[in-house]
Motif scaffolding. Sequence first.
Motif, PDB file in Angstrom:
ATOM      1  N   LEU A  19      35.049  17.584  41.580  1.00  0.00           N
ATOM      2  CA  LEU A  19      35.542  18.921  41.906  1.00  0.00           C
ATOM      3  C   LEU A  19      35.934  18.995  43.380  1.00  0.00           C
ATOM      4  O   LEU A  19      36.960  19.587  43.736  1.00  0.00           O
ATOM      5  N   VAL A  20      35.149  18.375  44.248  1.00  0.00           N
ATOM      6  CA  VAL A  20      35.463  18.360  45.674  1.00  0.00           C
ATOM      7  C   VAL A  20      36.812  17.692  45.903  1.00  0.00           C
ATOM      8  O   VAL A  20      37.606  18.120  46.756  1.00  0.00           O
ATOM      9  N   SER A  21      37.106  16.650  45.137  1.00  0.00           N
ATOM     10  CA  SER A  21      38.355  15.918  45.308  1.00  0.00           C
ATOM     11  C   SER A  21      39.572  16.786  45.040  1.00  0.00           C
ATOM     12  O   SER A  21      40.648  16.546  45.604  1.00  0.00           O
ATOM     13  N   VAL A  22      39.435  17.778  44.165  1.00  0.00           N
ATOM     14  CA  VAL A  22      40.565  18.671  43.900  1.00  0.00           C
ATOM     15  C   VAL A  22      41.002  19.363  45.186  1.00  0.00           C
ATOM     16  O   VAL A  22      42.201  19.429  45.511  1.00  0.00           O
ATOM     17  N   PHE A  23      40.039  19.870  45.945  1.00  0.00           N
ATOM     18  CA  PHE A  23      40.378  20.552  47.196  1.00  0.00           C
ATOM     19  C   PHE A  23      40.859  19.561  48.255  1.00  0.00           C
ATOM     20  O   PHE A  23      41.745  19.870  49.061  1.00  0.00           O
ATOM     21  N   GLU A  24      40.281  18.367  48.261  1.00  0.00           N
ATOM     22  CA  GLU A  24      40.734  17.323  49.183  1.00  0.00           C
ATOM     23  C   GLU A  24      42.209  17.013  48.951  1.00  0.00           C
ATOM     24  O   GLU A  24      43.004  16.948  49.903  1.00  0.00           O
ATOM     25  N   PHE A  25      42.585  16.836  47.677  1.00  0.00           N
ATOM     26  CA  PHE A  25      43.964  16.493  47.376  1.00  0.00           C
ATOM     27  C   PHE A  25      44.896  17.694  47.509  1.00  0.00           C
ATOM     28  O   PHE A  25      46.092  17.516  47.729  1.00  0.00           O
ATOM     29  N   ALA A  26      44.368  18.892  47.399  1.00  0.00           N
ATOM     30  CA  ALA A  26      45.197  20.073  47.676  1.00  0.00           C
ATOM     31  C   ALA A  26      45.660  20.055  49.128  1.00  0.00           C
ATOM     32  O   ALA A  26      46.813  20.383  49.440  1.00  0.00           O
ATOM     33  N   ALA A 164      42.042  25.605  38.755  1.00  0.00           N
ATOM     34  CA  ALA A 164      42.362  27.022  38.577  1.00  0.00           C
ATOM     35  C   ALA A 164      42.205  27.794  39.887  1.00  0.00           C
ATOM     36  O   ALA A 164      42.997  28.682  40.200  1.00  0.00           O
ATOM     37  N   LEU A 165      41.179  27.448  40.667  1.00  0.00           N
ATOM     38  CA  LEU A 165      40.999  28.093  41.963  1.00  0.00           C
ATOM     39  C   LEU A 165      42.161  27.760  42.893  1.00  0.00           C
ATOM     40  O   LEU A 165      42.693  28.636  43.589  1.00  0.00           O
ATOM     41  N   VAL A 166      42.584  26.492  42.896  1.00  0.00           N
ATOM     42  CA  VAL A 166      43.722  26.089  43.725  1.00  0.00           C
ATOM     43  C   VAL A 166      44.991  26.789  43.264  1.00  0.00           C
ATOM     44  O   VAL A 166      45.809  27.246  44.079  1.00  0.00           O
ATOM     45  N   GLU A 167      45.159  26.889  41.949  1.00  0.00           N
ATOM     46  CA  GLU A 167      46.348  27.582  41.424  1.00  0.00           C
ATOM     47  C   GLU A 167      46.360  29.044  41.865  1.00  0.00           C
ATOM     48  O   GLU A 167      47.409  29.585  42.221  1.00  0.00           O
ATOM     49  N   GLN A 168      45.203  29.677  41.839  1.00  0.00           N
ATOM     50  CA  GLN A 168      45.124  31.065  42.288  1.00  0.00           C
ATOM     51  C   GLN A 168      45.505  31.191  43.760  1.00  0.00           C
ATOM     52  O   GLN A 168      46.169  32.144  44.169  1.00  0.00           O
ATOM     53  N   ASP A 169      45.101  30.214  44.565  1.00  0.00           N
ATOM     54  CA  ASP A 169      45.354  30.268  46.004  1.00  0.00           C
ATOM     55  C   ASP A 169      46.769  29.842  46.379  1.00  0.00           C
ATOM     56  O   ASP A 169      47.406  30.466  47.237  1.00  0.00           O
ATOM     57  N   ALA A 177      50.738  19.445  40.967  1.00  0.00           N
ATOM     58  CA  ALA A 177      50.902  18.239  41.777  1.00  0.00           C
ATOM     59  C   ALA A 177      49.552  17.597  42.079  1.00  0.00           C
ATOM     60  O   ALA A 177      49.419  16.365  42.074  1.00  0.00           O
ATOM     61  N   VAL A 178      48.539  18.416  42.326  1.00  0.00           N
ATOM     62  CA  VAL A 178      47.187  17.892  42.552  1.00  0.00           C
ATOM     63  C   VAL A 178      46.688  17.192  41.297  1.00  0.00           C
ATOM     64  O   VAL A 178      46.116  16.095  41.361  1.00  0.00           O
ATOM     65  N   VAL A 184      45.066  13.506  35.947  1.00  0.00           N
ATOM     66  CA  VAL A 184      44.467  14.303  34.882  1.00  0.00           C
ATOM     67  C   VAL A 184      45.538  15.245  34.361  1.00  0.00           C
ATOM     68  O   VAL A 184      46.547  15.497  35.018  1.00  0.00           O
ATOM     69  N   TYR A 185      45.319  15.766  33.161  1.00  0.00           N
ATOM     70  CA  TYR A 185      46.204  16.795  32.662  1.00  0.00           C
ATOM     71  C   TYR A 185      46.134  17.988  33.602  1.00  0.00           C
ATOM     72  O   TYR A 185      45.090  18.281  34.173  1.00  0.00           O
ATOM     73  N   HIS A 186      47.280  18.692  33.731  1.00  0.00           N
ATOM     74  CA  HIS A 186      47.184  19.970  34.443  1.00  0.00           C
ATOM     75  C   HIS A 186      46.134  20.783  33.728  1.00  0.00           C
ATOM     76  O   HIS A 186      46.041  20.755  32.518  1.00  0.00           O
ATOM     77  N   ARG A 187      45.360  21.521  34.480  1.00  0.00           N
ATOM     78  CA  ARG A 187      44.103  22.061  33.994  1.00  0.00           C
ATOM     79  C   ARG A 187      44.172  22.637  32.588  1.00  0.00           C
ATOM     80  O   ARG A 187      45.124  23.303  32.206  1.00  0.00           O
ATOM     81  N   ARG A 188      43.128  22.367  31.839  1.00  0.00           N
ATOM     82  CA  ARG A 188      42.975  22.997  30.533  1.00  0.00           C
ATOM     83  C   ARG A 188      42.774  24.490  30.719  1.00  0.00           C
ATOM     84  O   ARG A 188      42.194  24.930  31.710  1.00  0.00           O
ATOM     85  N   ALA A 189      43.270  25.266  29.786  1.00  0.00           N
ATOM     86  CA  ALA A 189      43.087  26.714  29.875  1.00  0.00           C
ATOM     87  C   ALA A 189      41.599  27.037  29.844  1.00  0.00           C
ATOM     88  O   ALA A 189      40.822  26.405  29.126  1.00  0.00           O
TER      89      ALA A 189
END
Length: 315
Positions: A19-26, A164-169, A177-178, A184-189
């Motif tokens: 999960l931390v990596s998502v923000f790192e790559f953002a 989803a948090l990154v998408e909101q922001d 792109a992240v 990974v697949y673009h986030r599951r709903a």
Amino acid sequence: MQRIGFIVFPGYQVMSFALVSVFEFANIVAGRPVYDLRLLSEDGGPTRTSIGIQVETTRFDDTAYDTLIVGGGTEIEPMTPGLIQFVRQGLGRYRRIAATCTGAFVLAEADLLDGRRATTHWFHARALQAQYPKVKMEEDRIFIADGPVWTSAGMTAGIDLALALVEQDLGQELARAVARKLVVYHRRAGGQSQFSALLELEPKSDRIQNALAFAKRNLQTSLSVKDLADAARLSPRQFSRAFHAETGQSPAKAIENLRVEAARLMMEQSRHPIDVVAEQTGFADRDRMRRAFLRAFGQPPQVIRRNARAEALAG
């Protein structure tokens, strides 16, 4: 810059660091430091994870955070008064508070989930509901956002929550792109189920797997036992015996589960009328689909759709 605080504790599940990596790559994709990432713990200093690796953490203090995220463990870890107080006071101080996996127990103990929809790892969902009856538990969701409080299922579902948090922001394109960077697949709903009807069946032979694949491609048809047996190249009697032996279910029950899964996705992700959804997923009529939904989810199709739309608006 948005400051993200990740709360860790002894026994913290190391997979949660994905999960931390998502923000790192953002930050990498955005080409600028959008997120300031900090690992937090009650006492600060080295904190041992579930596999024995120690990570350096910052002690709880009065630093302002945009988002506070509580990680989960492989077990329900003891919760100290200091941890609960820090999380509880965050609801009024921070824009968002989230928890992955068993971290939802921390939010519940801090009273942040009272009257809110929430989820957690399916294995612990009923225990959380029993221990905290004011929580509106939805035990098979990938993640749920109820106002400023977010919860997710276990393990890789934390990645979906973070995307989803990154998408909101930062918007959908950057979040996609992240996801591509992370392979990974673009986030599951968020409303997607933690379960897969096909995975739950776990057929062992190629013949039964072929029959189920045929069924999933042809849900809009009647799908008799003979149709499935033909796809498996078995007689109807041989097929019924083999199917039950391998899956523990009758063919009829398995097909209903596949129909319900497909219908739920359509209800959540499309605006098709209920009659159309029932027809395209092979239910004879909307009443039969409604009864199947009640058996599977304890809720009618209209409630499933309403919750999905409410979640989309909250996100």
